[in-house]
Structure formats: C-alpha cells, structure tokens
Design a protein around this motif. Sequence first.
Motif, PDB file in Angstrom:
ATOM      1  N   HIS A   1     -16.556 -49.237  50.144  1.00 39.76           N
ATOM      2  CA  HIS A   1     -15.871 -49.889  48.860  1.00 39.76           C
ATOM      3  C   HIS A   1     -14.697 -49.354  48.795  1.00 39.76           C
ATOM      4  O   HIS A   1     -13.674 -50.058  47.978  1.00 39.76           O
ATOM      5  CB  HIS A   1     -16.791 -50.042  47.680  1.00 39.76           C
ATOM      6  N   ARG A   2     -14.281 -48.179  48.904  1.00 39.11           N
ATOM      7  CA  ARG A   2     -13.098 -47.485  48.513  1.00 39.11           C
ATOM      8  C   ARG A   2     -12.224 -47.190  49.658  1.00 39.11           C
ATOM      9  O   ARG A   2     -12.718 -46.710  50.595  1.00 39.11           O
ATOM     10  CB  ARG A   2     -13.363 -46.216  47.853  1.00 39.11           C
TER      11      ARG A   2
ATOM     12  N   GLU B   1     -19.462 -51.492  54.633  1.00 43.90           N
ATOM     13  CA  GLU B   1     -20.027 -50.777  53.438  1.00 43.90           C
ATOM     14  C   GLU B   1     -19.295 -49.851  52.659  1.00 43.90           C
ATOM     15  O   GLU B   1     -19.531 -49.599  51.510  1.00 43.90           O
ATOM     16  CB  GLU B   1     -21.260 -49.471  54.277  1.00 43.90           C
TER      17      GLU B   1
ATOM     18  N   ARG C   1     -24.567 -28.564  65.136  1.00 42.41           N
ATOM     19  CA  ARG C   1     -23.996 -27.724  66.049  1.00 42.41           C
ATOM     20  C   ARG C   1     -25.103 -26.879  66.954  1.00 42.41           C
ATOM     21  O   ARG C   1     -26.206 -26.723  66.572  1.00 42.41           O
ATOM     22  CB  ARG C   1     -23.190 -26.824  65.200  1.00 42.41           C
TER      23      ARG C   1
ATOM     24  N   ALA D   1     -29.013 -34.718  53.460  1.00 41.88           N
ATOM     25  CA  ALA D   1     -28.916 -34.125  52.273  1.00 41.88           C
ATOM     26  C   ALA D   1     -28.982 -32.562  52.146  1.00 41.88           C
ATOM     27  O   ALA D   1     -28.292 -32.125  51.333  1.00 41.88           O
ATOM     28  CB  ALA D   1     -30.127 -34.647  51.257  1.00 41.88           C
ATOM     29  N   ALA D   2     -29.471 -31.837  53.104  1.00 43.86           N
ATOM     30  CA  ALA D   2     -29.746 -30.383  53.071  1.00 43.86           C
ATOM     31  C   ALA D   2     -28.433 -30.021  53.911  1.00 43.86           C
ATOM     32  O   ALA D   2     -28.412 -28.720  54.080  1.00 43.86           O
ATOM     33  CB  ALA D   2     -31.154 -30.000  53.486  1.00 43.86           C
ATOM     34  N   HIS D   3     -27.715 -30.731  54.289  1.00 46.11           N
ATOM     35  CA  HIS D   3     -26.616 -30.431  55.327  1.00 46.11           C
ATOM     36  C   HIS D   3     -27.229 -29.609  56.389  1.00 46.11           C
ATOM     37  O   HIS D   3     -26.596 -28.390  56.759  1.00 46.11           O
ATOM     38  CB  HIS D   3     -25.722 -29.612  54.674  1.00 46.11           C
ATOM     39  N   VAL D   4     -28.268 -29.737  57.312  1.00 47.45           N
ATOM     40  CA  VAL D   4     -28.480 -29.410  58.339  1.00 47.45           C
ATOM     41  C   VAL D   4     -27.324 -29.410  59.446  1.00 47.45           C
ATOM     42  O   VAL D   4     -26.833 -30.410  59.397  1.00 47.45           O
ATOM     43  CB  VAL D   4     -29.715 -30.041  59.153  1.00 47.45           C
ATOM     44  N   PRO D   5     -26.890 -28.286  59.791  1.00 47.78           N
ATOM     45  CA  PRO D   5     -25.716 -28.631  60.653  1.00 47.78           C
ATOM     46  C   PRO D   5     -25.880 -29.000  62.031  1.00 47.78           C
ATOM     47  O   PRO D   5     -27.036 -28.773  62.818  1.00 47.78           O
ATOM     48  CB  PRO D   5     -25.321 -26.833  61.027  1.00 47.78           C
TER      49      PRO D   5
ATOM     50  N   ARG E   1     -33.728 -20.209  68.427  1.00 45.39           N
ATOM     51  CA  ARG E   1     -33.837 -21.448  68.102  1.00 45.39           C
ATOM     52  C   ARG E   1     -34.277 -22.445  69.412  1.00 45.39           C
ATOM     53  O   ARG E   1     -34.933 -23.414  69.090  1.00 45.39           O
ATOM     54  CB  ARG E   1     -32.597 -22.058  67.387  1.00 45.39           C
TER      55      ARG E   1
ATOM     56  N   ALA F   1     -36.357 -26.365  59.981  1.00 44.47           N
ATOM     57  CA  ALA F   1     -36.468 -26.645  58.651  1.00 44.47           C
ATOM     58  C   ALA F   1     -37.214 -27.876  58.601  1.00 44.47           C
ATOM     59  O   ALA F   1     -37.631 -28.538  57.478  1.00 44.47           O
ATOM     60  CB  ALA F   1     -35.248 -26.879  57.763  1.00 44.47           C
TER      61      ALA F   1
ATOM     62  N   PRO G   1     -31.242 -28.673  48.382  1.00 41.32           N
ATOM     63  CA  PRO G   1     -30.014 -28.962  48.175  1.00 41.32           C
ATOM     64  C   PRO G   1     -29.626 -29.626  46.987  1.00 41.32           C
ATOM     65  O   PRO G   1     -30.816 -30.586  46.110  1.00 41.32           O
ATOM     66  CB  PRO G   1     -29.748 -29.879  49.487  1.00 41.32           C
TER      67      PRO G   1
ATOM     68  N   LEU H   1     -27.258 -25.807  55.775  1.00 40.67           N
ATOM     69  CA  LEU H   1     -28.615 -25.298  55.626  1.00 40.67           C
ATOM     70  C   LEU H   1     -28.716 -23.933  56.322  1.00 40.67           C
ATOM     71  O   LEU H   1     -29.473 -22.908  55.806  1.00 40.67           O
ATOM     72  CB  LEU H   1     -29.543 -26.349  55.965  1.00 40.67           C
TER      73      LEU H   1
ATOM     74  N   HIS I   1     -34.509 -28.770  64.433  1.00 39.61           N
ATOM     75  CA  HIS I   1     -34.259 -27.682  63.396  1.00 39.61           C
ATOM     76  C   HIS I   1     -35.528 -27.307  62.889  1.00 39.61           C
ATOM     77  O   HIS I   1     -36.460 -28.111  62.356  1.00 39.61           O
ATOM     78  CB  HIS I   1     -33.191 -28.091  62.387  1.00 39.61           C
TER      79      HIS I   1
END
Lengths: 412, 128
Positions: free
Chosen positions: A78-79, A76, A168, A162-166, A178, A116, B115, B93, A114
């Motif tokens: 290319h660089r 996948e 951890r 996309a939302a950077h749900v951690p 949680r 969210a 985001p 987030l 999570h």
Amino acid sequence: MTSADEAVARAHQDEWARVVAGLARRFGDLDIAEEAAAEAFATAVERWPADGIPPNPGGWLTTTATRKAIDRLRRESHRDTKHQAAQMLYDDSVPEPTGPVEDDRLRLIFTCCHPALAMDARVALTLRLLGGLTVAQIAHAFLIPERTMAQRITRAKKKIKAAHVPYRVPSAEDVRSRLAGVLAVLFLVFNEGYLASAGDDAVRTDLSDEAIRLTRLLRSLLPDNGEVCGLLALMVLTDARRAARVSPDGALVTLGEQDRGVWDRAMIKEGHALVRERIAAVAAGAEPPGRYQLLAAVNAVHTDADTAAATDWPQVVALYDRLLTLDSSPIVRLNRAVAVAEVAGEESALAEIDSLATELDGYHAFHATRADLLRRLSRTEEARAAYDRAIELAGNPAERAYLSRRQAELEG
Amino acid sequence: MPRYLMSVFGPTERTEFGDYGSKEEMLQAFADTGAFNEKLEKAGKFVFGDGLAEATTATVVDGRADQPVLTDGPYLESKEHLGGFWVIEAVDLDEALALATEASRACRGKVEVRPFQTAEDFQGLLDS
C-alpha cells in the motif's frame, strides 16, 4: 505427452529449486518465492504448447516468476508502491556473499533444514521448496491429511520469517554440524520412500527418487564433502536392490535371498565408483569416513558379491567396528551382530544380540534377527516365540508377510 | 536489528540457594552471568536483562471490567515459571541462538529464544 509437456516436466525437475532459491534471495520471502515459481510453471504449461519451448527454459521461468512476484508485491503493497517496484525491477545488485559456496539453492537447503525447525517441518519444506512436490503429494507420502501438511509448512515459513532464520550458507566451521542435519533430512526422505509398505505406491517411490535427486544436487554444490558423497553412494546402492526386495506376493525378501540378477547394475556401478572415490580421498589425506561413508562401504561389499555366500563378511564386520567408534547405538550393534553370525557363528551373534534385549525390546528387527538365529540353531520353540513378537511389532505388511512365512517354515 | 527475548525458567518456589545446588554454585553462576552481560553490552547487543523474584510473589490484574480483579500468584499454573530474561539484539536467529547457548551455560538454565514482533509484522496486521 507432447514435447512441450515434456519440456515443462523436465524444467520442473531441473529448474524448480533454482527458480525458488533465486527468488527467495531477491525478495527475502519464501512464500513469495514459492508462489511466484508455481505461477511461472503454470504459465509455462499454458504458453509453451502454443508459443514453442523457449531456447532457455530456466531463464524464461526465472524472468516470468520474477515478474509474477513483483506483480504480487505491487498488489499487496500500500505504501510507496512505485518506488518499491522500481527498485526491485532494477535490482541488479550482486548477491550478498554467502560463505564458502555461493549458490542460492545451497542457501535454501540450509534454510529449510535449519535446526530451529522440527524435523517433520524440515522434511516438508525441503520437499516443497527444493523438490517442488505439491503439498498434496507430500501429505500423501507421509500419510497425513493435506490440511495438516499445509499448516505444518505455513507454520515453518512463518517461523523462518518472524524469527529471522538466516537465508545463507553457514560459515565454514558451522557447515559440518549443520550439514549433518541436512543429510539426516535427506536420508529420512529416502527411507520413507524405501521402507514403504508393499503396495506400489508411486508417490513413496518418488520420495526415494527425490531424495537421491536432492543429494545429487547437494553433491554438485559440495563436491568435496565426504559424507555427502557417502550418503549418495548409500542411497544409490540401496535403491539398486529395490526390484529384488519384495516378492510378487508382496513379502519382503531379505538380502540373502534376493535374486541378484534383477539388481540395477548401472546404479551399483555408480555407487561403487563413489565409494572408491572416497577410499582414494581418505588415502590421500581427507578426513576419516563418517557414518554414511561407512554404511555405503557396507553396501558396496554386499553388492560386490555374486551370491550371498560369497559376501566378504569379515570386511562387513570390520566396517561395523569402525562405525561403532562413531555411533555405539544398539541398532548399529544389532546390525553388526548379523555379520558376526556369518563370521563367528550363530552362538556368538546371539550372545551379542541378547545383550541388547533391554534397549531393543520394542524394535521388530531385534526380534526378527533373534528369531532367525534361533531358527538356524534349531531352537524352534524359542524361534517361534521371537517371530511372534517380531510380527506383532512390524510396521509394514511386506515385513509381516516375510516373517509369517519364515515362522511357518519352522519344523515341528 | 531484530530483537529477541531470551527467557530462563525455574521452579515456582526456590530453595535456599536459588535453584542452585550450593552457595558456591550460585555465586559462580552469578559471576558467569555477570560476565556474559558485560560481553553483551560491549558488543552492543544488550537491551535489557534481569532476574525476577519468585513466581509466588506475582499478582495478576484483570482491568477489563469496571472494577479491577486481583489474583494472588502467577498467571500460568505451571511447575516452572519465568525466572529471568534478557532482551537482546542480534542480526538473525543464528546469532541469537549462539548467544542463548552462552546465556544458558552462564546461568545454568534452559533458555527460550523468541523473536519480538517487528514493524513489518504490525504493518502486515494493519494491511490485512
């Protein structure tokens, strides 16, 4: 089944979550982790019968899945392909510190659950990424089209990225809040399998088994958490009664009428041991029991009695009183009233139940409980009407069959 | 570091004291929001943030044809509109949600956290 097939099936149960979670940490991408793990298991299905079962199936699967993931990234990217791949091949970096417990699977559980994410997305992700159920199986279990379930999972994974749900384990002070969400997901999965319709639908039974398995996993990762222990005890003590729960003609059998001889004694023993473990922990200074521990204790009292009549009802009422201080919802009050009927009589129970009428009018169990009390008080006409309403609202055929039988038994 | 848009929504037309119950309440919300902004700046998480004039003052421009078409009013027909926003930087987030909780408490409104697209996302689009 050949021994190689069995080995793959066992490895799938034991290692799936570990493989996916390890890859998720290493590559930081749930899609890659999941697909590479699936490819590795597919390769095992092909190769193990011919090459023999590897001495360390988990290690073999992790190595194979890692290679698959790197192959995929190579294709996948290319660089700077060579550089990237080389870096990943020789990445022996120590995993980032993750808080109180360092286990990839624990991080994966907190990521999938999570807050969210919508509840249905959490359930789906947990079953897919930790349970290893196929999208088709999950869709089937929740009675929705496979396409819809696939979209739900894809959308959730996209949001995580996309939302950077951690990825951890939350900090020690956040674990408790949680964790409540994680336990809610597991309990929902369990109930989805347990409250299923009368048909012997294997996948829905599998859901309860899967919920128990995942809760066991969580317990092995957080052995000192009382609510994790409580939830496991609750599930085990509930599931132990499964065989007695539905009659041969498909009607629900209530706790009081169940054949206690077919209850699963080993599971009951395990559940009682877990409840005793918590009682000892609380006596030794652990924090007071939460809702799952209290519900487990209620179930321990029920499964402790040789006959329904021998149930220690005052103890059940006392436990519901404690639960009320944590959760004064009408459902808890309804369940408490059932025990009150045994201790203080039907009249007092009915008075308590009638005070919940506005809140619970749309809930079949409210009308079913009311009908039962009215029947016992020989208020036949009122009982008949309450059964009508309960039957109308009941969601599954086993429950309707039970209520209809009860209604037919009314005199006059 | 990932960037997030934190949006606050409010009614199309505002009452005498913005969307607040009284002048005192409004001033307190302004003060709390100011303190929150300062905290964001000190932590190096503040990119930009401000309140917007009411939605009825907006104009929609469609420049896709030869002649631009102007429409009076906001783009979306809605009971509630964007009333103000922050652009913040957060490690993930969880941090963004914690900041949004403070933001919501300070400005006394619900806050949507969304985001921004990242360079990676763009690369993904170009590669596809």
